[in-house]
Scaffold this active site. Structure first.
Site, short mmCIF file in Angstrom:
data_model
loop_
_atom_site.label_atom_id
_atom_site.label_comp_id
_atom_site.label_asym_id
_atom_site.label_seq_id
_atom_site.Cartn_x
_atom_site.Cartn_y
_atom_site.Cartn_z
N LYS A 173 0.84 -1.19 0.00
CA LYS A 173 0.00 0.00 0.00
C LYS A 173 0.88 1.25 0.00
O LYS A 173 1.64 1.48 0.92
CB LYS A 173 -0.88 0.03 1.26
CG LYS A 173 -1.95 1.12 1.16
CD LYS A 173 -2.64 1.39 2.49
CE LYS A 173 -1.97 2.46 3.28
NZ LYS A 173 -1.96 3.79 2.65
N GLU A 248 10.98 1.82 9.53
CA GLU A 248 11.87 2.94 9.26
C GLU A 248 11.06 4.20 9.53
O GLU A 248 10.12 4.51 8.79
CB GLU A 248 12.36 2.87 7.80
CG GLU A 248 13.67 3.59 7.59
CD GLU A 248 13.48 5.05 7.28
OE1 GLU A 248 13.69 5.88 8.20
OE2 GLU A 248 13.12 5.39 6.16
N CYS A 282 13.42 11.90 5.51
CA CYS A 282 13.74 11.53 6.89
C CYS A 282 15.22 11.74 7.19
O CYS A 282 15.63 11.78 8.35
CB CYS A 282 13.34 10.08 7.15
SG CYS A 282 13.99 8.94 5.93
N GLU A 383 9.97 15.95 15.32
CA GLU A 383 10.17 15.95 13.87
C GLU A 383 9.21 16.92 13.19
O GLU A 383 8.00 16.79 13.31
CB GLU A 383 9.97 14.54 13.31
CG GLU A 383 10.41 14.46 11.85
CD GLU A 383 10.24 13.08 11.23
OE1 GLU A 383 9.21 12.44 11.46
OE2 GLU A 383 11.15 12.66 10.49
O1 TXE Z 1 2.59 9.37 8.09
P1 TXE Z 1 1.96 7.95 8.34
P2 TXE Z 1 1.87 10.78 8.04
C1 TXE Z 1 6.67 11.58 9.67
C2 TXE Z 1 6.61 13.08 9.50
C3 TXE Z 1 5.18 13.33 9.31
C4 TXE Z 1 4.58 12.31 10.24
C5 TXE Z 1 3.17 11.93 9.94
O2 TXE Z 1 7.05 13.69 10.69
O3 TXE Z 1 4.80 14.62 9.65
O4 TXE Z 1 5.40 11.19 10.09
O5 TXE Z 1 3.03 11.69 8.57
C6 TXE Z 1 0.12 4.30 6.50
N1 TXE Z 1 -1.73 0.85 9.81
N2 TXE Z 1 7.01 10.88 8.44
O6 TXE Z 1 0.74 10.86 9.00
O7 TXE Z 1 0.55 8.08 8.76
C7 TXE Z 1 -0.25 5.49 5.65
O8 TXE Z 1 -1.44 5.26 4.94
C8 TXE Z 1 -1.04 0.66 8.68
C9 TXE Z 1 8.33 10.39 8.32
O9 TXE Z 1 1.56 11.08 6.65
O10 TXE Z 1 2.90 7.24 9.21
C10 TXE Z 1 0.98 5.63 4.78
O11 TXE Z 1 0.91 4.68 3.71
N3 TXE Z 1 -0.61 1.68 7.92
C11 TXE Z 1 8.47 9.42 7.23
C12 TXE Z 1 2.11 5.25 5.73
O12 TXE Z 1 1.48 4.53 6.78
C13 TXE Z 1 -0.88 2.93 8.31
C14 TXE Z 1 7.72 9.67 6.00
C15 TXE Z 1 2.85 6.44 6.33
O13 TXE Z 1 1.93 7.35 6.86
C16 TXE Z 1 -1.60 3.18 9.48
C17 TXE Z 1 6.39 10.14 6.25
C18 TXE Z 1 -2.05 2.07 10.25
N4 TXE Z 1 -2.75 2.21 11.36
C19 TXE Z 1 6.10 10.76 7.43
N5 TXE Z 1 -1.72 4.51 9.62
C20 TXE Z 1 9.85 8.88 6.98
N6 TXE Z 1 10.36 8.07 7.89
O14 TXE Z 1 10.44 9.11 5.94
C21 TXE Z 1 -1.11 5.09 8.57
N7 TXE Z 1 -0.60 4.13 7.75
#
Ligand code: TXE
Length: 479
Positions: A173, A248, A282, A383
């Site tokens: 996904k 990650e 990140c 972050e």
């Molecule tokens: O990320 P999410 P978000 C950090 C950055 C950002 C914060 C939130 O600080 O502001 O995270 O971002 C899926 N079960 N990073 O809310 O929600 C979601 O659909 C399974 C750092 O956009 O973590 C997406 O595909 N999956 C980072 C993926 O998780 C779930 C990059 C990431 O989204 C889920 C992005 C659940 N319960 C944000 N909930 C990096 N490490 O590079 C969400 N998802």
């Protein structure tokens, strides 16, 4: 444009016919719909993967390799189409999508297509006991890959390529915020001859579609990149089922600059490590610590260079910074600028939204540099994940090391110094998974990639990824 799930080699609608809007960050307008997939869609994807597994896991390494390399070549042939889609969906400059995101996605497939032919396992002779042990590294079965929006195809393929190279079948996904290039990838996989069901892509919200993947009792491993809170949640859901997990997560990376560095190189790279992809990587060095003897000079030169960055429409070739990925994310980043001010931070440049003519509702923000008083302030501890960096001076190596390590995160660090002993000493002591000395984001795909502390568990990259996506089994033969 309406995009569809890619299941069993075919494009299909979500079975409950639920859809989500897809917005274009550059103008804030809805430009398409994506499936809001349910648990039932995930189940269909799982079944396709399960059916494909017996044959795919027995497919020779040469054949798997050939297909992965073909996917890589097709991505290269279609680079413009993919780069345009990525830029439109994410808001990143087209120049970046063309030079980094899509080439890297192609490299991921090529790299793991080659790596699988070199992946070997160990044997151990039990001396004096007339026995030999050998290790089998067998694919796990059906695995889940969940990726974020900041480097959409780049990170999606960073998981999928090793998973299928190792003989697994995948339910994947992409982020619901940036689904476009993952959607296009299905076509390329078909053209490259990837057997149906080996890769299945379901679109939808994290809390429904993503959650269904993580909760699925027979999806035995989850590779996730995203926010730390989401990672913690996934770990809680997956732990009772004893799934293999690679997480990650976020970073709050120090960029440590000593007086004895190559100044011009450092300055140019620091602008990039601060603001590339609108600071939404990140690995960006969001906490800049500068040795006090060059602090004032750095401050002047850095701010002058940052002010030259052109914030503009992502499709323009001379745009340095495009739009942030979404309105909620823009609001989050702007909230942190206010928090920094309340914590006695001084805005040296930026801090405001940018209105790009003709695209007034796009999510543009000025590159922002904040001078802070202490590493303990919230903008240095949490972050932000946007075009916001802080700067502060330090006097000694011990002091800066202590500040660098005084955060919950531990993904990467950058050191600028020509004192070899110092850089080696500090590299040993920094609590991070990756250290760059006199460079930033130079990636060799063979190296282990990942973080410590709240930046996650597990390592991606090279054979580490192939180890993650396989189970080691020891066979002991007495003779
Ligand atoms: O990320 P999410 P978000 C950090 C950055 C950002 C914060 C939130 O600080 O502001 O995270 O971002 C899926 N079960 N990073 O809310 O929600 C979601 O659909 C399974 C750092 O956009 O973590 C997406 O595909 N999956 C980072 C993926 O998780 C779930 C990059 C990431 O989204 C889920 C992005 C659940 N319960 C944000 N909930 C990096 N490490 O590079 C969400 N998802």
């Amino acid at each position: 444009m309406k995009i569809q799930n890619y299941i069993n080699g075919q494009y299909v609608n979500p079975i409950q016919d639920n859809w989500l809007d897809n917005l274009c960050p550059a103008n804030g307008k809805v430009y398409g719909q994506i499936p809001n997939s349910s648990k039932d869609d995930v189940e269909i994807a799982y079944n396709a993967a399960k059916t494909a597994f017996p044959s795919w896991s027995q497919t020779t390494l040469e054949t798997r390799s050939r297909i992965l390399i073909k996917i890589s070549e097709l991505l290269e042939t279609n680079i413009l189409r993919f780069a345009e889609a990525e830029s439109k969906d994410n808001g990143k400059p087209i120049s970046l999508a063309k030079s980094v995101d899509i080439p890297r996605a192609a490299s991921n497939f090529r790299f793991f297509g080659n790596a699988i032919t070199q992946f070997a396992s160990e044997s151990h002779e039990s001396v004096g006991q007339n026995a030999i042990n050998y290790t089998l590294r067998q694919p796990i079965g059906v695995v889940g890959c969940i990726s974020p929006w900041n480097l959409p195809l780049y990170l999606f393929t960073w998981k999928i390529a090793p998973a299928i190279a190792a003989g697994n079948c995948v339910v994947a996904k992409p982020s619901e915020v940036t689904p476009m290039t993952a959607f296009l990838l299905g076509e390329i996989c078909n053209e490259a001859g990837l057997p149906k069901g080996v890769l299945n892509i379901v679109h939808g919200l994290g809390t429904t579609t993503g959650q269904a993947i993580v909760e699925h009792p027979d999806i035995k491993a989850i590779s996730f990149t995203g926010g730390t809170e989401t990672g913690a949640h996934i770990a809680r859901v997956a732990a009772p089922m004893f799934k293999k997990l690679s997480l990650e997560l976020g970073g709050k990376n120090p960029n440590i600059i000593f007086e004895d560095c190559d100044y011009d190189d450092m300055l140019e790279t620091t602008v990039r490590s601060s603001f590339a992809n609108q600071g939404q990587i990140c690995l960006c060095g969001s906490r800049i610590f500068v040795e006090v003897s060059i602090y004032e000079k750095f401050k002047t030169d850095f701010v002058a260079k940052v002010k030259q960055l052109k914030v503009g429409h992502p499709s323009e070739e001379n745009t340095n910074m495009g739009a942030l990925v979404s309105k909620p994310h823009l609001e989050k980043v702007m909230k942190y600028i206010e928090i920094a001010k309340l914590d006695n931070g001084t805005i040296l440049c930026g801090g405001n939204k940018v209105i790009v003519k003709g695209y007034e509702n796009g999510y543009y923000l000025e590159p922002t540099v904040i001078e802070i008083q202490t590493n303990e302030c919230r903008v240095n501890q949490e972050e932000v994940f946007g075009p916001v960096v802080t700067i502060m001076p330090f006097k000694t190596e011990d002091e800066v090391l202590q500040m660098a390590n005084s955060v919950n995160y531990g993904l990467s660090a950058t050191l600028w110094s020509n004192n070899l002993k110092r850089t080696m000493r500090m590299s040993n002591q920094l609590q991070v998974g990756i250290v760059w000395v006199n460079t930033w984001m130079m990636r060799d795909l063979r190296t282990p990639f990942g973080g410590v502390k709240a930046s996650g568990v597990g390592r991606e990259g090279g054979f580490e990824a192939l180890r993650f996506f396989t189970e080691a089994k020891n066979v002991c033969i007495k003779y």
